[in-house]
Design a protein around this motif. Structure first.
Motif, PDB file in Angstrom:
ATOM      1  N   THR A  11       0.832  -1.201   0.000  1.00 28.97           N
ATOM      2  CA  THR A  11       0.000   0.000   0.000  1.00 28.97           C
ATOM      3  C   THR A  11       0.866   1.251   0.000  1.00 28.97           C
ATOM      4  O   THR A  11       0.638   2.200  -0.754  1.00 28.97           O
ATOM      5  N   PHE A  12       1.881   1.231   0.851  1.00 23.53           N
ATOM      6  CA  PHE A  12       2.797   2.365   0.935  1.00 23.53           C
ATOM      7  C   PHE A  12       3.547   2.554  -0.385  1.00 23.53           C
ATOM      8  O   PHE A  12       3.684   3.675  -0.881  1.00 23.53           O
ATOM      9  N   GLU A  13       4.001   1.461  -0.978  1.00 24.23           N
ATOM     10  CA  GLU A  13       4.717   1.535  -2.248  1.00 24.23           C
ATOM     11  C   GLU A  13       3.835   2.125  -3.348  1.00 24.23           C
ATOM     12  O   GLU A  13       4.277   2.993  -4.108  1.00 24.23           O
ATOM     13  N   ASN A  14       2.589   1.691  -3.436  1.00 24.42           N
ATOM     14  CA  ASN A  14       1.673   2.231  -4.445  1.00 24.42           C
ATOM     15  C   ASN A  14       1.433   3.719  -4.239  1.00 24.42           C
ATOM     16  O   ASN A  14       1.378   4.490  -5.202  1.00 24.42           O
ATOM     17  N   MET A  15       1.289   4.132  -2.978  1.00 21.97           N
ATOM     18  CA  MET A  15       1.068   5.545  -2.682  1.00 21.97           C
ATOM     19  C   MET A  15       2.281   6.383  -3.112  1.00 21.97           C
ATOM     20  O   MET A  15       2.138   7.417  -3.759  1.00 21.97           O
ATOM     21  N   SER A  18       2.616   6.540  -6.954  1.00 22.55           N
ATOM     22  CA  SER A  18       1.626   7.455  -7.537  1.00 22.55           C
ATOM     23  C   SER A  18       2.087   8.898  -7.395  1.00 22.55           C
ATOM     24  O   SER A  18       1.970   9.698  -8.327  1.00 22.55           O
ATOM     25  N   PHE A  19       2.624   9.229  -6.234  1.00 29.34           N
ATOM     26  CA  PHE A  19       3.126  10.575  -5.991  1.00 29.34           C
ATOM     27  C   PHE A  19       4.303  10.886  -6.921  1.00 29.34           C
ATOM     28  O   PHE A  19       4.355  11.955  -7.537  1.00 29.34           O
ATOM     29  N   VAL A  23       4.577  13.951  -9.743  1.00 30.14           N
ATOM     30  CA  VAL A  23       5.643  14.947  -9.629  1.00 30.14           C
ATOM     31  C   VAL A  23       6.581  14.883 -10.832  1.00 30.14           C
ATOM     32  O   VAL A  23       6.999  15.912 -11.357  1.00 30.14           O
ATOM     33  N   SER A  24       6.899  13.676 -11.305  1.00 29.17           N
ATOM     34  CA  SER A  24       7.830  13.565 -12.423  1.00 29.17           C
ATOM     35  C   SER A  24       7.228  14.115 -13.716  1.00 29.17           C
ATOM     36  O   SER A  24       7.935  14.725 -14.517  1.00 29.17           O
TER      37      SER A  24
END
Length: 66
Positions: A11-15, A18-19, A23-24
């Motif tokens: 879950t943390f990795e997906n979040m 996505s961020f 940003v990129s």
């Protein structure tokens, strides 16, 4: 780091991914696409902003360091 925020790893990795994607895309538009309009090859040649022995080296767009 996921445990610091009481999240599971995937879950943390997906979040985070996505961020990073959002940003990129913004940074690419702002830092790459805008500069290609401002500094095109013709303008750089007119201002003599080229390398003496390999003039096209200034226009490298993808570089990978190992």
């Amino acid at each position: 780091m996921a445990k610091m925020f009481n999240l599971k790893g995937p879950t943390f990795e997906n979040m985070i991914m996505s961020f990073v994607k959002v940003v990129s895309e913004y940074n690419y538009e702002r830092l790459v696409e805008d500069l290609t309009k401002k500094y095109n090859v013709e303008l750089l040649n007119e201002k003599k902003k080229i390398f003496k022995h390999y003039p096209f080296a200034l226009y490298a767009t993808v570089v990978t360091f190992h």
